[in-house]
Motif scaffolding. Structure first.
Motif, PDB file in Angstrom:
ATOM      1  N   PHE A   1      -5.721  -7.300 -10.569  1.00 14.14           N
ATOM      2  CA  PHE A   1      -4.475  -8.023 -10.306  1.00 14.14           C
ATOM      3  C   PHE A   1      -4.238  -9.102 -11.358  1.00 14.14           C
ATOM      4  O   PHE A   1      -3.107  -9.351 -11.772  1.00 14.14           O
ATOM      5  CB  PHE A   1      -4.518  -8.659  -8.913  1.00 14.14           C
ATOM      6  N   GLU A   2      -5.323  -9.753 -11.796  1.00 11.05           N
ATOM      7  CA  GLU A   2      -5.173 -10.827 -12.778  1.00 11.05           C
ATOM      8  C   GLU A   2      -4.710 -10.268 -14.124  1.00 11.05           C
ATOM      9  O   GLU A   2      -3.870 -10.861 -14.804  1.00 11.05           O
ATOM     10  CB  GLU A   2      -6.498 -11.576 -12.932  1.00 11.05           C
ATOM     11  N   ILE A   3      -5.263  -9.116 -14.502  1.00 11.81           N
ATOM     12  CA  ILE A   3      -4.839  -8.489 -15.760  1.00 11.81           C
ATOM     13  C   ILE A   3      -3.370  -8.081 -15.677  1.00 11.81           C
ATOM     14  O   ILE A   3      -2.589  -8.301 -16.603  1.00 11.81           O
ATOM     15  CB  ILE A   3      -5.733  -7.271 -16.072  1.00 11.81           C
ATOM     16  N   CYS A   4      -2.991  -7.507 -14.541  1.00  8.76           N
ATOM     17  CA  CYS A   4      -1.611  -7.050 -14.378  1.00  8.76           C
ATOM     18  C   CYS A   4      -0.627  -8.223 -14.303  1.00  8.76           C
ATOM     19  O   CYS A   4       0.522  -8.104 -14.724  1.00  8.76           O
ATOM     20  CB  CYS A   4      -1.477  -6.192 -13.123  1.00  8.76           C
ATOM     21  N   ALA A   5      -1.078  -9.348 -13.753  1.00  7.90           N
ATOM     22  CA  ALA A   5      -0.188 -10.508 -13.633  1.00  7.90           C
ATOM     23  C   ALA A   5       0.140 -11.102 -14.993  1.00  7.90           C
ATOM     24  O   ALA A   5       1.207 -11.702 -15.174  1.00  7.90           O
ATOM     25  CB  ALA A   5      -0.831 -11.561 -12.743  1.00  7.90           C
ATOM     26  N   ASN A   6      -0.789 -10.977 -15.936  1.00  8.09           N
ATOM     27  CA  ASN A   6      -0.552 -11.437 -17.308  1.00  8.09           C
ATOM     28  C   ASN A   6      -0.150 -12.917 -17.350  1.00  8.09           C
ATOM     29  O   ASN A   6       0.784 -13.313 -18.048  1.00  8.09           O
ATOM     30  CB  ASN A   6       0.525 -10.578 -17.976  1.00  8.09           C
ATOM     31  N   GLY A   7      -0.854 -13.732 -16.550  1.00 15.92           N
ATOM     32  CA  GLY A   7      -0.616 -15.171 -16.573  1.00 15.92           C
ATOM     33  C   GLY A   7       0.527 -15.650 -15.707  1.00 15.92           C
ATOM     34  O   GLY A   7       0.778 -16.857 -15.626  1.00 15.92           O
ATOM     35  N   LYS A   8       1.240 -14.741 -15.047  1.00 17.18           N
ATOM     36  CA  LYS A   8       2.360 -15.132 -14.195  1.00 17.18           C
ATOM     37  C   LYS A   8       1.889 -15.277 -12.747  1.00 17.18           C
ATOM     38  O   LYS A   8       0.919 -14.643 -12.340  1.00 17.18           O
ATOM     39  CB  LYS A   8       3.471 -14.085 -14.275  1.00 17.18           C
ATOM     40  N   PRO A   9       2.570 -16.111 -11.934  1.00 20.24           N
ATOM     41  CA  PRO A   9       2.200 -16.241 -10.518  1.00 20.24           C
ATOM     42  C   PRO A   9       2.308 -14.894  -9.805  1.00 20.24           C
ATOM     43  O   PRO A   9       3.332 -14.216  -9.903  1.00 20.24           O
ATOM     44  CB  PRO A   9       3.224 -17.242  -9.969  1.00 20.24           C
ATOM     45  N   SER A  10       1.259 -14.507  -9.116  1.00 17.77           N
ATOM     46  CA  SER A  10       1.224 -13.197  -8.464  1.00 17.77           C
ATOM     47  C   SER A  10       0.752 -13.350  -7.026  1.00 17.77           C
ATOM     48  O   SER A  10      -0.362 -13.814  -6.775  1.00 17.77           O
ATOM     49  CB  SER A  10       0.285 -12.253  -9.217  1.00 17.77           C
TER      50      SER A  10
ATOM     51  N   LEU B   1      -8.249  -1.052 -15.373  1.00 16.50           N
ATOM     52  CA  LEU B   1      -7.945  -2.223 -14.564  1.00 16.50           C
ATOM     53  C   LEU B   1      -6.525  -2.734 -14.766  1.00 16.50           C
ATOM     54  O   LEU B   1      -6.060  -3.569 -13.997  1.00 16.50           O
ATOM     55  CB  LEU B   1      -8.941  -3.349 -14.876  1.00 16.50           C
ATOM     56  N   ASP B   2      -5.835  -2.247 -15.797  1.00  8.21           N
ATOM     57  CA  ASP B   2      -4.467  -2.711 -16.008  1.00  8.21           C
ATOM     58  C   ASP B   2      -3.463  -1.934 -15.169  1.00  8.21           C
ATOM     59  O   ASP B   2      -2.257  -2.131 -15.294  1.00  8.21           O
ATOM     60  CB  ASP B   2      -4.097  -2.614 -17.492  1.00  8.21           C
ATOM     61  N   ASN B   3      -3.950  -1.076 -14.292  1.00  8.23           N
ATOM     62  CA  ASN B   3      -3.076  -0.314 -13.392  1.00  8.23           C
ATOM     63  C   ASN B   3      -2.976  -1.060 -12.058  1.00  8.23           C
ATOM     64  O   ASN B   3      -3.974  -1.222 -11.364  1.00  8.23           O
ATOM     65  CB  ASN B   3      -3.663   1.082 -13.170  1.00  8.23           C
ATOM     66  N   PRO B   4      -1.789  -1.535 -11.667  1.00  4.62           N
ATOM     67  CA  PRO B   4      -1.672  -2.309 -10.422  1.00  4.62           C
ATOM     68  C   PRO B   4      -2.064  -1.510  -9.187  1.00  4.62           C
ATOM     69  O   PRO B   4      -2.529  -2.077  -8.201  1.00  4.62           O
ATOM     70  CB  PRO B   4      -0.195  -2.710 -10.388  1.00  4.62           C
ATOM     71  N   ASP B   5      -1.881  -0.180  -9.232  1.00  8.93           N
ATOM     72  CA  ASP B   5      -2.264   0.631  -8.076  1.00  8.93           C
ATOM     73  C   ASP B   5      -3.773   0.593  -7.837  1.00  8.93           C
ATOM     74  O   ASP B   5      -4.239   0.727  -6.702  1.00  8.93           O
ATOM     75  CB  ASP B   5      -1.820   2.082  -8.275  1.00  8.93           C
ATOM     76  N   LEU B   6      -4.546   0.411  -8.901  1.00  9.80           N
ATOM     77  CA  LEU B   6      -5.997   0.348  -8.756  1.00  9.80           C
ATOM     78  C   LEU B   6      -6.405  -0.868  -7.932  1.00  9.80           C
ATOM     79  O   LEU B   6      -7.254  -0.782  -7.039  1.00  9.80           O
ATOM     80  CB  LEU B   6      -6.660   0.301 -10.137  1.00  9.80           C
ATOM     81  N   GLY B   7      -5.791  -2.019  -8.225  1.00  6.44           N
ATOM     82  CA  GLY B   7      -6.118  -3.225  -7.469  1.00  6.44           C
ATOM     83  C   GLY B   7      -5.829  -3.053  -5.993  1.00  6.44           C
ATOM     84  O   GLY B   7      -6.634  -3.455  -5.139  1.00  6.44           O
TER      85      GLY B   7
ATOM     86  N   LEU C   1       0.817  -1.204   0.000  1.00 11.29           N
ATOM     87  CA  LEU C   1       0.000   0.000   0.000  1.00 11.29           C
ATOM     88  C   LEU C   1       0.857   1.263   0.000  1.00 11.29           C
ATOM     89  O   LEU C   1       0.492   2.269  -0.574  1.00 11.29           O
ATOM     90  CB  LEU C   1      -0.928  -0.007   1.212  1.00 11.29           C
ATOM     91  N   LYS C   2       1.995   1.211   0.665  1.00  9.89           N
ATOM     92  CA  LYS C   2       2.847   2.402   0.692  1.00  9.89           C
ATOM     93  C   LYS C   2       3.320   2.765  -0.707  1.00  9.89           C
ATOM     94  O   LYS C   2       3.401   3.918  -1.084  1.00  9.89           O
ATOM     95  CB  LYS C   2       4.051   2.152   1.606  1.00  9.89           C
ATOM     96  N   LYS C   3       3.632   1.733  -1.478  1.00  5.85           N
ATOM     97  CA  LYS C   3       4.121   2.015  -2.827  1.00  5.85           C
ATOM     98  C   LYS C   3       3.032   2.614  -3.701  1.00  5.85           C
ATOM     99  O   LYS C   3       3.317   3.289  -4.676  1.00  5.85           O
ATOM    100  CB  LYS C   3       4.637   0.722  -3.470  1.00  5.85           C
ATOM    101  N   GLY C   4       1.781   2.371  -3.369  1.00  2.00           N
ATOM    102  CA  GLY C   4       0.713   2.806  -4.253  1.00  2.00           C
ATOM    103  C   GLY C   4       0.050   4.099  -3.849  1.00  2.00           C
ATOM    104  O   GLY C   4      -0.916   4.502  -4.467  1.00  2.00           O
ATOM    105  N   ASN C   5       0.528   4.776  -2.808  1.00  2.00           N
ATOM    106  CA  ASN C   5      -0.185   5.947  -2.303  1.00  2.00           C
ATOM    107  C   ASN C   5      -0.298   7.062  -3.332  1.00  2.00           C
ATOM    108  O   ASN C   5      -1.343   7.681  -3.486  1.00  2.00           O
ATOM    109  CB  ASN C   5       0.509   6.480  -1.050  1.00  2.00           C
ATOM    110  N   VAL C   6       0.795   7.339  -4.039  1.00  4.03           N
ATOM    111  CA  VAL C   6       0.774   8.443  -5.000  1.00  4.03           C
ATOM    112  C   VAL C   6      -0.211   8.151  -6.115  1.00  4.03           C
ATOM    113  O   VAL C   6      -1.039   8.984  -6.485  1.00  4.03           O
ATOM    114  CB  VAL C   6       2.189   8.677  -5.577  1.00  4.03           C
ATOM    115  N   GLY C   7      -0.136   6.942  -6.643  1.00  4.87           N
ATOM    116  CA  GLY C   7      -1.039   6.567  -7.718  1.00  4.87           C
ATOM    117  C   GLY C   7      -2.490   6.617  -7.292  1.00  4.87           C
ATOM    118  O   GLY C   7      -3.368   6.980  -8.063  1.00  4.87           O
ATOM    119  N   ILE C   8      -2.743   6.271  -6.051  1.00  4.14           N
ATOM    120  CA  ILE C   8      -4.116   6.277  -5.557  1.00  4.14           C
ATOM    121  C   ILE C   8      -4.669   7.689  -5.537  1.00  4.14           C
ATOM    122  O   ILE C   8      -5.806   7.942  -5.919  1.00  4.14           O
ATOM    123  CB  ILE C   8      -4.165   5.642  -4.148  1.00  4.14           C
TER     124      ILE C   8
END
Length: 578
Positions: free
Chosen positions: A152-161, A115-121, A82-89
């Motif tokens: 999160f699923e869109i941002c993961a793009n099929g990779k383990p997240s 939805l492709d923005n990880p900060d949104l999730g 959450l700290k990393k996402g504060n600005v984007g939020i």
């Protein structure tokens, strides 16, 4: 990533009993039916052991009790993320009008482009957690969590997240909080499939947390076998990640052992609980509260399996560990278990002393109207009933009922229902069946088809079926057994010895109602289960053989061959036993 834990609801196990032989009739047909007798020749002791399990398993086996909300994934925010996402939020708040993160279009639909923005999730997940914590709008929280998962699923793009997995755990927990357990299962299964333990310890522990949460969800649905399978798989994953002697593995062993106790799988419970004790020994730590909890659980298991001396040894060591760690207030509940062991060994004076010691402690620490006090009254009533002091026994039963019928606020309803069931068993042993059935009816209303209590409800209904049978009310007996067996089938307990005995008892009710074909089917199914679970030489299995032979005999010439086969098998078993 933090290791997630989810508290397992403590389920009471079901009770068991036997029925009496059906009354004879003057007709030729009923004369043949008189050959059919109850298979539950040891049901009195089995019923007693089950009730001890009910009482003990429903109590807090670990001295370090935790609030379920502390373990829920809903209330464990990932501060680092959450700290990393504060600005984007903050930027997103300015750009978007909807709390779901999308701008409303003229036709009323939402724009999914962000939805492709990880900060949104992360933002949506935090909003969902805040709503759940406040308890305001769980449906809104579910919507937010689902959108966060999609992001999160869109941002993961099929990779383990790990972020996606954490979000799925939260989403499943919200489903469970509003009673949607079936919807939570595929979400948790998906979270387990995503992770690859080879990616690192965090992935492995997240997979472990998923299995444990899935096991808890199955437990709430009453699917005991699926639940214990998930816990076992989770334990294997945790062992691979942390090593077999890590103290956290020991905690999971105790958790799994408790689940096996709830499912009446005492051999499995003993094996897993011994693993926990071995971990304590390997680590060489002094007697801890965790070891005390493990020893107390092992004492319960040994007591239920009939190894009373071993149970007493474990319980005394647990009591000493509690005192050494300054937990004198917790010793009273162990004293109750010590009293149970003394009672099983017919050391009545020592049992009374242990019970009175616990009674004094409970009255001092919890008050005279607490259900813990009532539970000691029930134990004393049972002791005096077994020693023939019926007046004292009834007096203690009445004292317990006064507490159970007017419980103090904040007591879980399940604890009251369990106590009523215990008192009912004592009245049943006194042959006061009307009072016993009345108390079981009250317990049934308290449970009221609560999730995770299906096995317990089935046990109560089966017990009522037995008593209706003893009273000659065969229609009510049949209906009670039918309800119980349908619940046991739905909960996945189709392979337990208790299920086999319940089938046998229902078959006896069918015989008394002259539903001979249905009785034969029930006896056949009971025979298969009891042969597998108890073996061909067990008294319960032998009783089913006898009942089945009598039923085939009553069906006439078409079943003569089957009758002969069953009788031969019964004769062979009896000869081998001699």
């Amino acid at each position: 990533m933090e290791e997630e834990e989810v508290d397992k609801p403590e389920h009471d196990t079901h009770s068991n009993s036997s029925s009496k032989k059906g009354s004879s009739s003057g007709s030729k047909k009923s004369g043949k039916l008189d050959k059919i007798k109850s298979a539950s020749t040891k049901s009195a002791s089995l019923s007693s052991s089950k009730k001890k399990v009910d009482s003990e398993a429903s109590s807090k086996l670990s001295p370090k009790g935790k609030n379920p909300s502390e373990k829920s994934p809903i209330d464990k925010p990932n501060d680092k993320i959450l700290k990393k996402g504060n600005v984007g939020i903050r930027l997103m708040k300015k750009r978007r009008n909807s709390p779901l993160g999308g701008v409303k279009l003229p036709n009323g639909t939402k724009d999914e482009s962000g939805l492709d923005n990880p900060d949104l999730g992360r933002f949506l997940l935090k909003q969902a957690r805040d709503l759940v914590s406040s308890g305001d709008n769980p449906q809104k929280a579910l919507e937010l969590a689902l959108r966060a998962s999609k992001s999160f699923e869109i941002c993961a793009n099929g990779k383990p997240s790990l972020e996606l997995v954490m979000c799925l755990h939260v989403t499943a927990a919200i489903h469970c909080s509003i009673g949607q357990y079936s919807e939570a299962i595929p979400i948790l299964e998906h979270s387990i499939e995503i992770l690859v333990p080879e990616e690192g310890q965090e992935h492995a522990l997240a997979k472990f947390a998923g299995y444990m949460q899935l096991g808890d969800t199955y437990a709430m649905l009453g699917q005991v076998e699926n639940s214990t399978n998930c816990y076992s798989t989770g334990l294997d994953v945790q062992k691979q990640a942390l090593g077999e002697t890590d103290p956290r593995v020991g905690e999971t062993c105790r958790y799994l052992a408790e689940a096996h106790v709830q499912a009446l799988q005492f051999d499995d419970a003993q094996m897993v609980c011994q693993m926990a004790l071995d971990i304590h020994r390997e680590n060489g730590s002094p007697a801890s509260l965790e070891e005390a909890a493990d020893r107390r659980l092992m004492g319960l298991i040994c007591e239920t399996k009939g190894d009373h001396e071993a149970a007493l040894e474990h319980l005394v060591l647990a009591s000493m560990a509690m005192v050494a760690n300054g937990q004198e207030s917790e010793v009273a509940s162990i004293d109750c278990s010590i009293g149970d062991a003394y009672l099983s060994l017919s050391r009545y004076d020592e049992a009374v002393f242990a019970y009175q010691k616990a009674l004094t402690a409970f009255k001092t620490t919890k008050g005279e109207n607490h259900p813990s006090v009532a539970s000691v009254f029930v134990r004393l009533a049972d002791l005096y009933n077994k020693t023939g002091k019926l007046r004292d026994s009834k007096s203690y039963c009445e004292n317990a009922l006064r507490i159970y019928e007017k419980p103090v606020p904040g007591i879980p309803p399940e604890e009251i229902a369990s106590g009523l069931s215990d008192v009912s068993a004592i009245y049943e042993s006194m042959n006061e069946l009307d009072q016993a059935i009345k108390l079981l009816g009250k317990a049934l209303k308290i449970y009221n088809d609560a999730p995770g209590q299906q096995s317990t409800i089935a046990g109560i209904e089966a017990q009522m079926g037995v008593m209706y049978y003893m009273m000659g009310n065969y229609s009510e007996s049949y209906n009670s057994f039918k309800n119980a067996i349908s619940k046991l089938r739905a909960s996945g307990e189709k392979k337990s010895a208790f299920f086999g005995i319940a089938l046998n008892q229902m078959g006896l009710s069918c015989v008394q109602r002259y539903a001979i074909n249905e009785a034969a089917e029930l006896f056949e199914e009971a025979k298969i289960i009891l042969e597998q679970e108890c073996g061909p030489y067990h008294p319960d299995t032998l009783g089913v053989y006898s009942n089945l032979a009598g039923t085939y005999d009553a069906m006439g010439s078409m079943s003569t061959k089957k009758t002969w086969i069953i009788c031969c098998k019964l004769g062979q078993v009896l000869c081998m036993m001699n």
